[in-house]
Motif scaffolding. Structure first.
Motif, PDB file in Angstrom:
ATOM      1  N   HIS A  52       0.796  -1.231   0.000  1.00 16.57           N
ATOM      2  CA  HIS A  52       0.000   0.000   0.000  1.00 16.57           C
ATOM      3  C   HIS A  52       0.830   1.285   0.000  1.00 16.57           C
ATOM      4  O   HIS A  52       0.523   2.205  -0.756  1.00 16.57           O
ATOM      5  N   PRO A  53       1.870   1.384   0.824  1.00 13.64           N
ATOM      6  CA  PRO A  53       2.636   2.648   0.797  1.00 13.64           C
ATOM      7  C   PRO A  53       3.331   2.903  -0.545  1.00 13.64           C
ATOM      8  O   PRO A  53       3.542   4.051  -0.920  1.00 13.64           O
ATOM      9  N   LEU A  54       3.676   1.847  -1.271  1.00 14.58           N
ATOM     10  CA  LEU A  54       4.433   2.001  -2.516  1.00 14.58           C
ATOM     11  C   LEU A  54       3.547   1.947  -3.760  1.00 14.58           C
ATOM     12  O   LEU A  54       3.749   2.723  -4.702  1.00 14.58           O
ATOM     13  N   LEU A  55       2.628   1.021  -3.784  1.00 16.45           N
ATOM     14  CA  LEU A  55       1.761   0.801  -4.948  1.00 16.45           C
ATOM     15  C   LEU A  55       0.305   0.663  -4.501  1.00 16.45           C
ATOM     16  O   LEU A  55      -0.229  -0.448  -4.412  1.00 16.45           O
ATOM     17  N   PRO A  56      -0.360   1.773  -4.212  1.00 15.81           N
ATOM     18  CA  PRO A  56      -1.723   1.693  -3.677  1.00 15.81           C
ATOM     19  C   PRO A  56      -2.712   0.975  -4.596  1.00 15.81           C
ATOM     20  O   PRO A  56      -3.603   0.274  -4.125  1.00 15.81           O
ATOM     21  N   SER A  57      -2.557   1.115  -5.907  1.00 15.15           N
ATOM     22  CA  SER A  57      -3.509   0.461  -6.806  1.00 15.15           C
ATOM     23  C   SER A  57      -3.310  -1.062  -6.799  1.00 15.15           C
ATOM     24  O   SER A  57      -4.287  -1.811  -6.872  1.00 15.15           O
ATOM     25  N   ALA A  58      -2.065  -1.519  -6.721  1.00 11.04           N
ATOM     26  CA  ALA A  58      -1.810  -2.960  -6.612  1.00 11.04           C
ATOM     27  C   ALA A  58      -2.347  -3.487  -5.283  1.00 11.04           C
ATOM     28  O   ALA A  58      -2.920  -4.583  -5.228  1.00 11.04           O
ATOM     29  N   ALA A  59      -2.178  -2.691  -4.231  1.00 13.66           N
ATOM     30  CA  ALA A  59      -2.704  -3.095  -2.922  1.00 13.66           C
ATOM     31  C   ALA A  59      -4.223  -3.183  -2.964  1.00 13.66           C
ATOM     32  O   ALA A  59      -4.810  -4.104  -2.382  1.00 13.66           O
ATOM     33  N   ALA A  60      -4.856  -2.259  -3.675  1.00 12.77           N
ATOM     34  CA  ALA A  60      -6.319  -2.297  -3.791  1.00 12.77           C
ATOM     35  C   ALA A  60      -6.771  -3.551  -4.531  1.00 12.77           C
ATOM     36  O   ALA A  60      -7.777  -4.176  -4.159  1.00 12.77           O
ATOM     37  N   ALA A  61      -6.037  -3.938  -5.566  1.00  7.33           N
ATOM     38  CA  ALA A  61      -6.384  -5.158  -6.307  1.00  7.33           C
ATOM     39  C   ALA A  61      -6.249  -6.392  -5.417  1.00  7.33           C
ATOM     40  O   ALA A  61      -7.106  -7.283  -5.436  1.00  7.33           O
ATOM     41  N   LEU A  62      -5.186  -6.430  -4.630  1.00  8.24           N
ATOM     42  CA  LEU A  62      -5.008  -7.559  -3.714  1.00  8.24           C
ATOM     43  C   LEU A  62      -6.089  -7.561  -2.632  1.00  8.24           C
ATOM     44  O   LEU A  62      -6.576  -8.627  -2.248  1.00  8.24           O
TER      45      LEU A  62
END
Length: 148
Positions: A81-91
């Motif tokens: 989340h701190p680095l790649l919020p959109s990837a974190a949202a997908a996960l």
């Protein structure tokens, strides 16, 4: 803490019994762990909800395959989340689907007829059975305890 203790103490005993009964290893461990935790937490569940689930083992067997992906996706989402919020949202979205499956299993199995005991007599019978299983397990463990 009762469930954790049951995983380390009662589940191995149940697993050995299930192995002797011929249950395949793929099923043996999840069934033993679920049954051990159900037995150990029965008094807490009764005190809190005045009901005892009778189908927790099959419910956990259905929900079990979604637990590891749920935890993995949630952990990765938190780390990313701190680095790649959109990837974190997908996960997190994937974790949500795993959580939805677990909730569906709980609602479906819990809604079946005779899924739980809510009477005092039923609870007493369940407590006697749990105590008998505990006594048998303790007896077995005592006989197998190494002496020096």
């Amino acid at each position: 803490s009762a469930a954790v203790a049951a995983i380390f103490w009662l589940a191995p005993l149940l697993s050995r019994g299930l192995a002797a009964a011929g249950l395949p290893k793929l099923l043996r461990e999840p069934v033993a762990i679920s049954a051990a935790c159900s037995i150990a937490t029965a008094p807490v569940v009764w005190f809190q909800f005045q009901a005892l689930p009778l189908l927790s083992v099959p419910a956990n067997a259905l929900a079990g395959p979604a637990v590891a992906p749920l935890l993995g996706c949630a952990l990765l989402a938190a780390a990313l989340h701190p680095l790649l919020p959109s990837a974190a949202a997908a996960l997190a979205w994937l974790a949500g689907w795993c959580a939805a499956w677990i909730a569906l299993c709980a609602r479906t199995v819990g809604g079946l007829p005779f899924a739980q005991v809510t009477s005092g007599t039923g609870a007493a019978v369940a407590a006697i059975v749990a105590a008998a299983v505990g006594a048998l397990a303790a007896t077995y463990a005592w006989r197998r305890w190494p002496t020096s």
